[in-house]
Design a protein around this motif. Structure first.
Motif, PDB file in Angstrom:
ATOM      1  N   GLY A  62       1.111  -1.597  -0.286  1.00  0.00           N
ATOM      2  CA  GLY A  62       0.025  -0.578   0.286  1.00  0.00           C
ATOM      3  C   GLY A  62       0.658   1.382   0.237  1.00  0.00           C
ATOM      4  O   GLY A  62       2.066   1.307   0.352  1.00  0.00           O
ATOM      5  N   LEU A  63      -0.368   2.059   0.086  1.00  0.00           N
ATOM      6  CA  LEU A  63       0.663   3.954   0.097  1.00  0.00           C
ATOM      7  C   LEU A  63       2.036   3.456   1.368  1.00  0.00           C
ATOM      8  O   LEU A  63       2.770   5.030   1.121  1.00  0.00           O
ATOM      9  N   ASP A  64       1.335   3.246   2.259  1.00  0.00           N
ATOM     10  CA  ASP A  64       2.764   3.019   3.649  1.00  0.00           C
ATOM     11  C   ASP A  64       3.615   2.657   3.538  1.00  0.00           C
ATOM     12  O   ASP A  64       4.841   3.458   3.241  1.00  0.00           O
ATOM     13  N   ALA A  65       3.493   1.578   2.704  1.00  0.00           N
ATOM     14  CA  ALA A  65       5.010   0.679   2.233  1.00  0.00           C
ATOM     15  C   ALA A  65       5.516   1.584   1.304  1.00  0.00           C
ATOM     16  O   ALA A  65       7.172   1.130   1.292  1.00  0.00           O
ATOM     17  N   TYR A  66       4.749   2.010   0.757  1.00  0.00           N
ATOM     18  CA  TYR A  66       5.790   2.491  -0.444  1.00  0.00           C
ATOM     19  C   TYR A  66       6.541   3.961  -0.105  1.00  0.00           C
ATOM     20  O   TYR A  66       7.747   4.593  -0.486  1.00  0.00           O
ATOM     21  N   ALA A  67       5.183   4.642   0.858  1.00  0.00           N
ATOM     22  CA  ALA A  67       6.221   6.802   1.253  1.00  0.00           C
ATOM     23  C   ALA A  67       7.922   5.704   2.606  1.00  0.00           C
ATOM     24  O   ALA A  67       8.958   6.140   2.477  1.00  0.00           O
ATOM     25  N   SER A  68       7.554   4.085   2.967  1.00  0.00           N
ATOM     26  CA  SER A  68       8.408   4.085   3.439  1.00  0.00           C
ATOM     27  C   SER A  68       9.584   3.717   3.211  1.00  0.00           C
ATOM     28  O   SER A  68      10.866   4.138   3.316  1.00  0.00           O
ATOM     29  N   TYR A  69       9.363   2.857   1.844  1.00  0.00           N
ATOM     30  CA  TYR A  69      10.777   2.267   0.492  1.00  0.00           C
ATOM     31  C   TYR A  69      11.038   3.692  -0.167  1.00  0.00           C
ATOM     32  O   TYR A  69      12.509   3.462   0.250  1.00  0.00           O
ATOM     33  N   LEU A  70      10.150   4.781   0.148  1.00  0.00           N
ATOM     34  CA  LEU A  70      10.791   5.879  -0.545  1.00  0.00           C
ATOM     35  C   LEU A  70      12.051   6.854   0.141  1.00  0.00           C
ATOM     36  O   LEU A  70      13.233   6.938   0.165  1.00  0.00           O
ATOM     37  N   PHE A  71      11.569   6.623   1.820  1.00  0.00           N
ATOM     38  CA  PHE A  71      12.316   7.877   2.777  1.00  0.00           C
ATOM     39  C   PHE A  71      12.871   6.812   3.549  1.00  0.00           C
ATOM     40  O   PHE A  71      13.944   7.386   4.989  1.00  0.00           O
ATOM     41  N   GLN A  72      12.806   6.315   4.333  1.00  0.00           N
ATOM     42  CA  GLN A  72      12.981   5.195   4.723  1.00  0.00           C
ATOM     43  C   GLN A  72      14.374   4.097   4.752  1.00  0.00           C
ATOM     44  O   GLN A  72      14.350   3.538   5.325  1.00  0.00           O
ATOM     45  N   ARG A  73      13.636   2.864   3.341  1.00  0.00           N
ATOM     46  CA  ARG A  73      14.546   1.945   3.348  1.00  0.00           C
ATOM     47  C   ARG A  73      15.034   2.426   1.656  1.00  0.00           C
ATOM     48  O   ARG A  73      15.890   1.975   1.520  1.00  0.00           O
TER      49      ARG A  73
END
Length: 293
Positions: A62-73
């Motif tokens: 989902g979009l939460d995971a996408y944002a995490s991929y961008l900014f945390q991973r």
């Protein structure tokens, strides 16, 4: 599970999948800093809809995971061009705001050639600075090719630039849905478009190779401090893109582009855009059309 329930479940999952306000602000700030496009909160649902394609492409939940991929991973470096492609608006049409092309044919090109009377077969350089899929660049090519056929006294080259690699790829291919070329006058359709002998479910046309050879596409971020292109350009089209920038960035972009115009050259903006309030001093010759003096 019955098909109707599968559809309902899928619909519910999409409706419940949103960016947090924090993540939307991070993405909006990133896009604003990198490409100058402002994404106010009112654009949040639109951006979510576009980014869901990237969520699916990456196999994320989902979009939460996408944002995490961008900014945390640390996925931003790899994802940056896809993110920019997804959020940038690429509205374009052939012969959009047609009065500009009429003016180019009837007045601007003759005036430019008059300034270069001493040259034999001068090369006119025209730049579509927010070219999207190439409709504007190829419209320019059609107009100028017809003029060359009438006058026989000049040559031309066209540059199309955009931030989105996806739309630039389409411009290079020169392939468009048939309905998109409807505004092209019939005589120009006959001369400059190729139709498939056996059209598919969605008929397409292709720009003839003779015209494609006269148009070059390159990636450019208008927010860059310098542009690696010629400084003797005759006409620059920058239409319907400044509306996405704030006033300060609008002025910087215009100043950089004008520095690439030869004296006597023209900058053409969209009809909804203006240079009022900028430090740029040019002579207005028609609505949204300015000449470098």
């Amino acid at each position: 599970m019955p098909f109707s329930k599968q559809l309902a479940a899928r619909y519910d999952s999409v409706e419940d999948d949103h960016l947090s306000l924090r993540d939307f602000k991070l993405i909006a700030n990133l896009i604003g800093d990198e490409v100058g496009i402002k994404l106010p909160p009112a654009k949040r649902l639109m951006i979510e809809g576009r980014l869901r394609k990237r969520v699916r492409a990456l196999g994320l939940p989902g979009l939460d995971a996408y944002a995490s991929y961008l900014f945390q991973r640390d996925g931003l470096d790899a994802e940056r061009p896809h993110l920019i492609n997804a959020v940038t608006t690429n509205k374009t049409d052939f012969f959009r705001e047609p009065e500009h092309f009429d003016l180019l044919e009837s007045r601007l090109v003759p005036d430019l050639l008059a300034l270069r009377r001493g040259e034999r077969q001068p090369l006119l350089k025209v730049w579509s600075a927010a070219s999207s899929t190439g409709a504007e660049a190829y419209t320019l090519a059609m107009v100028l090719a017809d003029l060359v056929a009438q006058r026989h006294d000049f040559r031309f080259a066209i540059l199309g630039t955009d931030i989105s690699t996806a739309v630039l790829e389409q411009g290079v291919r020169g392939v468009y849905p048939t309905e998109l070329v409807a505004p092209v006058p019939p005589a120009k359709q006959q001369r400059y478009l190729m139709y498939a002998r056996k059209p598919g479910a969605r008929p397409e046309v292709r720009i003839v190779p003779e015209l494609r050879r006269l148009v070059r596409f390159d990636r450019l971020n208008l927010m860059d401090q310098t542009y690696p292109f010629d400084r003797d350009v005759d006409v620059i089209f920058l239409r319907n893109v400044l509306i996405y920038f704030d006033k300060a960035d609008q002025e910087k972009v215009i100043l950089r582009l004008v520095s690439h115009l030869r004296v006597g050259g023209y900058l053409i903006l969209g009809h909804s855009e203006s240079m009022i309030g900028t430090a740029v001093t040019m002579r207005q010759v028609a609505p949204a059309v300015f000449q470098k003096t």
